[in-house]
Design a protein around this motif. Structure first.
Motif, PDB file in Angstrom:
ATOM      1  N   PHE A 108      29.094  33.705  38.581  1.00 37.82           N
ATOM      2  CA  PHE A 108      27.796  33.672  39.241  1.00 37.82           C
ATOM      3  C   PHE A 108      26.825  32.762  38.487  1.00 37.82           C
ATOM      4  O   PHE A 108      26.685  32.842  37.268  1.00 37.82           O
ATOM      5  N   GLY A 109      26.145  31.904  39.238  1.00 38.19           N
ATOM      6  CA  GLY A 109      25.092  31.076  38.681  1.00 38.19           C
ATOM      7  C   GLY A 109      25.519  29.758  38.083  1.00 38.19           C
ATOM      8  O   GLY A 109      24.666  28.935  37.746  1.00 38.19           O
ATOM      9  N   THR A 110      26.835  29.554  37.952  1.00 42.70           N
ATOM     10  CA  THR A 110      27.300  28.280  37.411  1.00 42.70           C
ATOM     11  C   THR A 110      27.134  27.186  38.470  1.00 42.70           C
ATOM     12  O   THR A 110      27.009  27.480  39.664  1.00 42.70           O
ATOM     13  N   PRO A 111      27.119  25.911  38.062  1.00 44.61           N
ATOM     14  CA  PRO A 111      26.995  24.838  39.058  1.00 44.61           C
ATOM     15  C   PRO A 111      28.061  24.903  40.148  1.00 44.61           C
ATOM     16  O   PRO A 111      27.770  24.653  41.323  1.00 44.61           O
ATOM     17  N   GLU A 112      29.274  25.274  39.772  1.00 43.55           N
ATOM     18  CA  GLU A 112      30.354  25.363  40.758  1.00 43.55           C
ATOM     19  C   GLU A 112      30.085  26.505  41.746  1.00 43.55           C
ATOM     20  O   GLU A 112      30.303  26.357  42.949  1.00 43.55           O
ATOM     21  N   TRP A 113      29.619  27.621  41.214  1.00 44.90           N
ATOM     22  CA  TRP A 113      29.275  28.760  42.070  1.00 44.90           C
ATOM     23  C   TRP A 113      28.176  28.366  43.051  1.00 44.90           C
ATOM     24  O   TRP A 113      28.254  28.657  44.249  1.00 44.90           O
ATOM     25  N   LYS A 114      27.154  27.711  42.548  1.00 43.29           N
ATOM     26  CA  LYS A 114      26.034  27.313  43.390  1.00 43.29           C
ATOM     27  C   LYS A 114      26.475  26.355  44.492  1.00 43.29           C
ATOM     28  O   LYS A 114      25.987  26.428  45.621  1.00 43.29           O
ATOM     29  N   GLN A 115      27.395  25.470  44.165  1.00 51.12           N
ATOM     30  CA  GLN A 115      27.893  24.530  45.170  1.00 51.12           C
ATOM     31  C   GLN A 115      28.618  25.267  46.295  1.00 51.12           C
ATOM     32  O   GLN A 115      28.413  24.981  47.487  1.00 51.12           O
ATOM     33  N   ILE A 116      29.440  26.238  45.930  1.00 55.90           N
ATOM     34  CA  ILE A 116      30.172  27.023  46.925  1.00 55.90           C
ATOM     35  C   ILE A 116      29.200  27.843  47.772  1.00 55.90           C
ATOM     36  O   ILE A 116      29.280  27.866  49.011  1.00 55.90           O
ATOM     37  N   TYR A 117      28.253  28.504  47.111  1.00 54.04           N
ATOM     38  CA  TYR A 117      27.329  29.369  47.841  1.00 54.04           C
ATOM     39  C   TYR A 117      26.406  28.549  48.733  1.00 54.04           C
ATOM     40  O   TYR A 117      26.106  28.959  49.865  1.00 54.04           O
ATOM     41  N   ALA A 118      25.982  27.399  48.266  1.00 54.14           N
ATOM     42  CA  ALA A 118      25.131  26.532  49.083  1.00 54.14           C
ATOM     43  C   ALA A 118      25.842  26.143  50.368  1.00 54.14           C
ATOM     44  O   ALA A 118      25.233  26.125  51.448  1.00 54.14           O
TER      45      ALA A 118
ATOM     46  N   ASP B  35      15.916  47.004  39.358  1.00 51.63           N
ATOM     47  CA  ASP B  35      16.640  46.580  38.163  1.00 51.63           C
ATOM     48  C   ASP B  35      16.266  45.138  37.844  1.00 51.63           C
ATOM     49  O   ASP B  35      16.459  44.237  38.669  1.00 51.63           O
ATOM     50  N   SER B  36      15.740  44.888  36.646  1.00 54.85           N
ATOM     51  CA  SER B  36      15.214  43.565  36.317  1.00 54.85           C
ATOM     52  C   SER B  36      16.300  42.488  36.301  1.00 54.85           C
ATOM     53  O   SER B  36      16.069  41.363  36.737  1.00 54.85           O
ATOM     54  N   GLY B  37      17.491  42.826  35.808  1.00 62.03           N
ATOM     55  CA  GLY B  37      18.575  41.846  35.788  1.00 62.03           C
ATOM     56  C   GLY B  37      19.006  41.472  37.190  1.00 62.03           C
ATOM     57  O   GLY B  37      19.218  40.287  37.489  1.00 62.03           O
ATOM     58  N   PHE B  38      19.130  42.464  38.047  1.00 64.90           N
ATOM     59  CA  PHE B  38      19.493  42.212  39.444  1.00 64.90           C
ATOM     60  C   PHE B  38      18.399  41.419  40.142  1.00 64.90           C
ATOM     61  O   PHE B  38      18.673  40.525  40.945  1.00 64.90           O
ATOM     62  N   SER B  39      17.158  41.730  39.807  1.00 68.18           N
ATOM     63  CA  SER B  39      16.031  41.017  40.408  1.00 68.18           C
ATOM     64  C   SER B  39      16.073  39.537  40.051  1.00 68.18           C
ATOM     65  O   SER B  39      15.800  38.677  40.891  1.00 68.18           O
ATOM     66  N   ARG B  40      16.426  39.216  38.813  1.00 67.68           N
ATOM     67  CA  ARG B  40      16.540  37.804  38.411  1.00 67.68           C
ATOM     68  C   ARG B  40      17.646  37.104  39.190  1.00 67.68           C
ATOM     69  O   ARG B  40      17.519  35.942  39.574  1.00 67.68           O
ATOM     70  N   ARG B  41      18.732  37.813  39.439  1.00 65.97           N
ATOM     71  CA  ARG B  41      19.823  37.230  40.227  1.00 65.97           C
ATOM     72  C   ARG B  41      19.381  36.964  41.664  1.00 65.97           C
ATOM     73  O   ARG B  41      19.714  35.936  42.250  1.00 65.97           O
ATOM     74  N   MET B  42      18.618  37.888  42.216  1.00 68.72           N
ATOM     75  CA  MET B  42      18.113  37.685  43.575  1.00 68.72           C
ATOM     76  C   MET B  42      17.141  36.504  43.633  1.00 68.72           C
ATOM     77  O   MET B  42      17.141  35.730  44.594  1.00 68.72           O
ATOM     78  N   ALA B  43      16.327  36.336  42.589  1.00 69.27           N
ATOM     79  CA  ALA B  43      15.409  35.202  42.544  1.00 69.27           C
ATOM     80  C   ALA B  43      16.186  33.893  42.501  1.00 69.27           C
ATOM     81  O   ALA B  43      15.792  32.903  43.139  1.00 69.27           O
ATOM     82  N   SER B  44      17.304  33.882  41.791  1.00 73.08           N
ATOM     83  CA  SER B  44      18.151  32.690  41.736  1.00 73.08           C
ATOM     84  C   SER B  44      18.754  32.379  43.097  1.00 73.08           C
ATOM     85  O   SER B  44      18.804  31.219  43.527  1.00 73.08           O
ATOM     86  N   ILE B  45      19.206  33.415  43.798  1.00 76.02           N
ATOM     87  CA  ILE B  45      19.749  33.236  45.144  1.00 76.02           C
ATOM     88  C   ILE B  45      18.660  32.725  46.086  1.00 76.02           C
ATOM     89  O   ILE B  45      18.893  31.821  46.900  1.00 76.02           O
ATOM     90  N   ASN B  46      17.463  33.282  45.977  1.00 80.23           N
ATOM     91  CA  ASN B  46      16.343  32.814  46.807  1.00 80.23           C
ATOM     92  C   ASN B  46      16.092  31.326  46.601  1.00 80.23           C
ATOM     93  O   ASN B  46      15.879  30.580  47.566  1.00 80.23           O
ATOM     94  N   GLU B  47      16.068  30.881  45.358  1.00 78.32           N
ATOM     95  CA  GLU B  47      15.804  29.472  45.056  1.00 78.32           C
ATOM     96  C   GLU B  47      16.831  28.569  45.735  1.00 78.32           C
ATOM     97  O   GLU B  47      16.485  27.534  46.312  1.00 78.32           O
ATOM     98  N   LEU B  48      18.097  28.973  45.673  1.00 76.98           N
ATOM     99  CA  LEU B  48      19.152  28.166  46.286  1.00 76.98           C
ATOM    100  C   LEU B  48      19.027  28.183  47.806  1.00 76.98           C
ATOM    101  O   LEU B  48      19.195  27.147  48.468  1.00 76.98           O
TER     102      LEU B  48
END
Length: 199
Positions: free
Chosen positions: A77-87, A114-127
């Motif tokens: 999760f969150g790696t450039p390769e992951w982001k490319q697939i999810y995008a 949960d703050s850690g989960f919230s940061r992950r959701m913010a990352s997904i939102n940005e993408l």
């Protein structure tokens, strides 16, 4: 995110307007992260059937903050390769939602308990924001100005204007409660009025 809170509130609101027909096209516990479990681009046409919605309201992503396995490769999760697939998965789903001319309101993920989960959701939102900018038929709404606390933090309850305590989020700290979804309703309704055919 639609099945709990949002959909019931939207459905009740839609039934007040005799010109609006509500089509149920959501599935709990799914997302774009596990097409092997539920493939949204393939399943969405089956969910709407013969209906051709003019308006689609989408809230997806809460189940997607996880590693992906594609063939025998695991993408963290969150790696450039992951982001490319999810995008590309976001892009594919947006194409399906808009291909018959529908206007789409894509609701972002809210701040989570949960703050850690919230940061992950913010990352997904940005993408999602970045990818959806490619689609003129898709509008984005950030739920946090309506559902978060004054400093953007997670808020489980809020006092309304009458002093009554309203539960904003479900007990899991993830989903909207129906009371919380009501705070989003004016913004959603205003968007629907702007894009409704014939307006």
């Amino acid at each position: 995110m639609m099945a709990v809170g949002l959909a019931p509130v939207l459905r009740r609101s839609a039934t007040r307007d005799s010109g609006t027909r509500f089509v149920r096209a959501y599935r709990s516990g799914t997302g774009l992260g596990r097409p092997d479990v539920f493939n949204w681009p393939a399943q969405y046409p089956q969910l709407v059937g013969t209906a051709q919605p003019d308006i689609v309201i989408c809230a997806i992503g809460a189940n997607d903050a996880q590693n992906f396995q594609v063939d025998r490769n695991v993408y963290l999760f969150g790696t450039p390769e992951w982001k490319q697939i999810y995008a590309e998965r976001i892009r594919e789903f947006a194409r399906v939602l808009t291909r018959d001319g529908a206007r789409v309101l894509w609701i972002g993920m809210p701040v989570m308990r949960d703050s850690g989960f919230s940061r992950r959701m913010a990352s997904i939102n940005e993408l999602m924001i970045e990818v959806l900018a490619e689609f003129p038929q898709v509008a984005w709404i950030d739920p946090n100005p309506y559902i978060a606390g004054s400093n953007g933090n997670f808020e489980q309850y809020r006092q309304n204007q009458l002093g009554k305590l309203i539960r904003l989020r479900a007990d899991d700290g993830i989903h909207f409660s129906e009371g919380g979804a009501t705070y989003l309703l004016p913004a959603i309704s205003a968007w629907m009025e702007r894009v409704s055919p014939g307006d």
